[in-house]
Structure formats: C-alpha cells, structure tokens
Design an enzyme around this catalytic site. Sequence first.
Site, PDB file in Angstrom:
ATOM      1  CB  THR A 106      39.538  49.229  48.693  1.00 55.98           C
ATOM      2  OG1 THR A 106      39.758  47.736  49.296  1.00 55.98           O
ATOM      3  CG2 THR A 106      39.531  49.937  50.331  1.00 55.98           C
TER       4      THR A 106
ATOM      5  NE  ARG B 214      57.368  45.159  25.897  1.00 54.98           N
ATOM      6  CZ  ARG B 214      56.720  45.664  25.166  1.00 54.98           C
ATOM      7  NH1 ARG B 214      56.429  45.178  23.825  1.00 54.98           N
ATOM      8  NH2 ARG B 214      56.243  46.956  25.440  1.00 54.98           N
ATOM      9  CG  HIS B 215      53.239  42.874  27.323  1.00 53.11           C
ATOM     10  ND1 HIS B 215      53.802  43.716  28.115  1.00 53.11           N
ATOM     11  CD2 HIS B 215      52.930  43.490  26.095  1.00 53.11           C
ATOM     12  CE1 HIS B 215      54.065  44.674  27.471  1.00 53.11           C
ATOM     13  NE2 HIS B 215      53.676  44.680  26.402  1.00 53.11           N
TER      14      HIS B 215
ATOM     15  CB  CYS C 286      35.158  44.985  48.025  1.00 53.95           C
ATOM     16  SG  CYS C 286      36.969  45.286  47.857  1.00 53.95           S
TER      17      CYS C 286
ATOM     18  CG  HIS D  21      51.500  46.217  28.967  1.00 55.23           C
ATOM     19  ND1 HIS D  21      52.351  46.942  29.150  1.00 55.23           N
ATOM     20  CD2 HIS D  21      51.325  46.275  27.517  1.00 55.23           C
ATOM     21  CE1 HIS D  21      52.659  47.729  28.111  1.00 55.23           C
ATOM     22  NE2 HIS D  21      51.889  47.454  27.242  1.00 55.23           N
TER      23      HIS D  21
ATOM     24  N   GLY E 182      40.626  44.109  48.904  1.00 53.30           N
ATOM     25  CA  GLY E 182      40.422  42.558  49.393  1.00 53.30           C
ATOM     26  C   GLY E 182      39.861  41.799  48.318  1.00 53.30           C
TER      27      GLY E 182
ATOM     28  CG  ASP F 145      32.408  43.795  50.016  1.00 52.51           C
ATOM     29  OD1 ASP F 145      32.038  44.804  49.400  1.00 52.51           O
ATOM     30  OD2 ASP F 145      33.099  43.723  50.832  1.00 52.51           O
ATOM     31  CG  HIS F 146      28.886  44.654  53.168  1.00 54.75           C
ATOM     32  ND1 HIS F 146      29.940  43.675  53.174  1.00 54.75           N
ATOM     33  CD2 HIS F 146      29.443  45.703  53.824  1.00 54.75           C
ATOM     34  CE1 HIS F 146      30.895  44.070  54.251  1.00 54.75           C
ATOM     35  NE2 HIS F 146      30.908  45.149  54.812  1.00 54.75           N
TER      36      HIS F 146
END
Length: 145
Positions: free
Chosen positions: A67, A132-133, A65, A98, A70, A8-9
């Site tokens: 962070t 297992r994962h 983005c 994993h 989102g 995004d911006h």
Amino acid sequence: MKIVFGCDHAGYPLRDAVLKHLKDMGHEVVDVGCYTPDPVDYPVIGEKAARKVASGECELGVIVCGTGIGISVAANHVRGVRAAACSEPYSAEMARRHNNVNIISFGARVVGEGLACAIVDAFLSAQFEGGRHAERLAMIDHILP
Ligand code: RB5
C-alpha cells in the site's frame, strides 16, 4: 541525485520499472532490496532506506510496499526522515514543496508502473519552499514523543 530505493515483496512487482526509471533519469541508486519476491518484513526495508537518508548518504528515497503505508510508517521512526505515502503525483509534489518529505512511498497493489514513475517524477522535480512551511516543520520537530 543519489537516491535510495527499497521495497518489500508486495512492492517487488514495481521494483524493476522504478529502478530503471530512476537510472534512466540519471540518478545514482542505492538499492537496499528486497532482491527477490520472497516475503520480507517491510519495517526492515523501511528502516534500511530511512537510515541511508538520515545519515546523508542519500539525498532522497523511494520505497514501495503493498500500500505504501507500512513501509512509510516504519521509515518515519528514523529521526530526520519525513516519509509520505502518495498514490498520485499532486500529493507527491506537495509533499516535497510544503512538507520537505525526503522519502516518497507508494503501493504496488495501488498504482501501476506508469503512475509510480509519474509519482517519482513529481516528487524529485519539486523543491521545498521553506518559509512558513519550515516553521511548521519546526513545530512538528518540537512535538514530544
Ligand atoms: C505485505 O503483505 C503488506 O502488508 C505490506 O507490503 C504493506 O502493504 C504494509 O503496509
């Protein structure tokens, strides 16, 4: 590898560096935007990128983005997509090994170009370990919405 890229911006400041890095590594990139710094809603880009992976057109994805949060939350709404926001390479590697994460995200307000490329490298060079994962991922698939 065929990889979808989206931002995004707020992720736009990392766009050129990450795209160049992916191409320099020899990957084919499907670019779902955004293509300018003008404001765009991250759910739109997250969904576009996620659909490229869910359809099988792209093997893995890289989305950015502000962070990384989102846009990954949005991508995770598409069935078959496991997106994770990672701010350092160790988590990115383990997300693949994993959790079989198929889209990595990070924030351009959190990491710089060098760290972003290191996160991409850690993610793309790791392999899902299965065993297992895989059983635990199957448990996640069986959690009712
Ligand atoms: C846009 O301002 C910002 O909210 C977005 O890029 C992202 O960080 C949301 O999680």
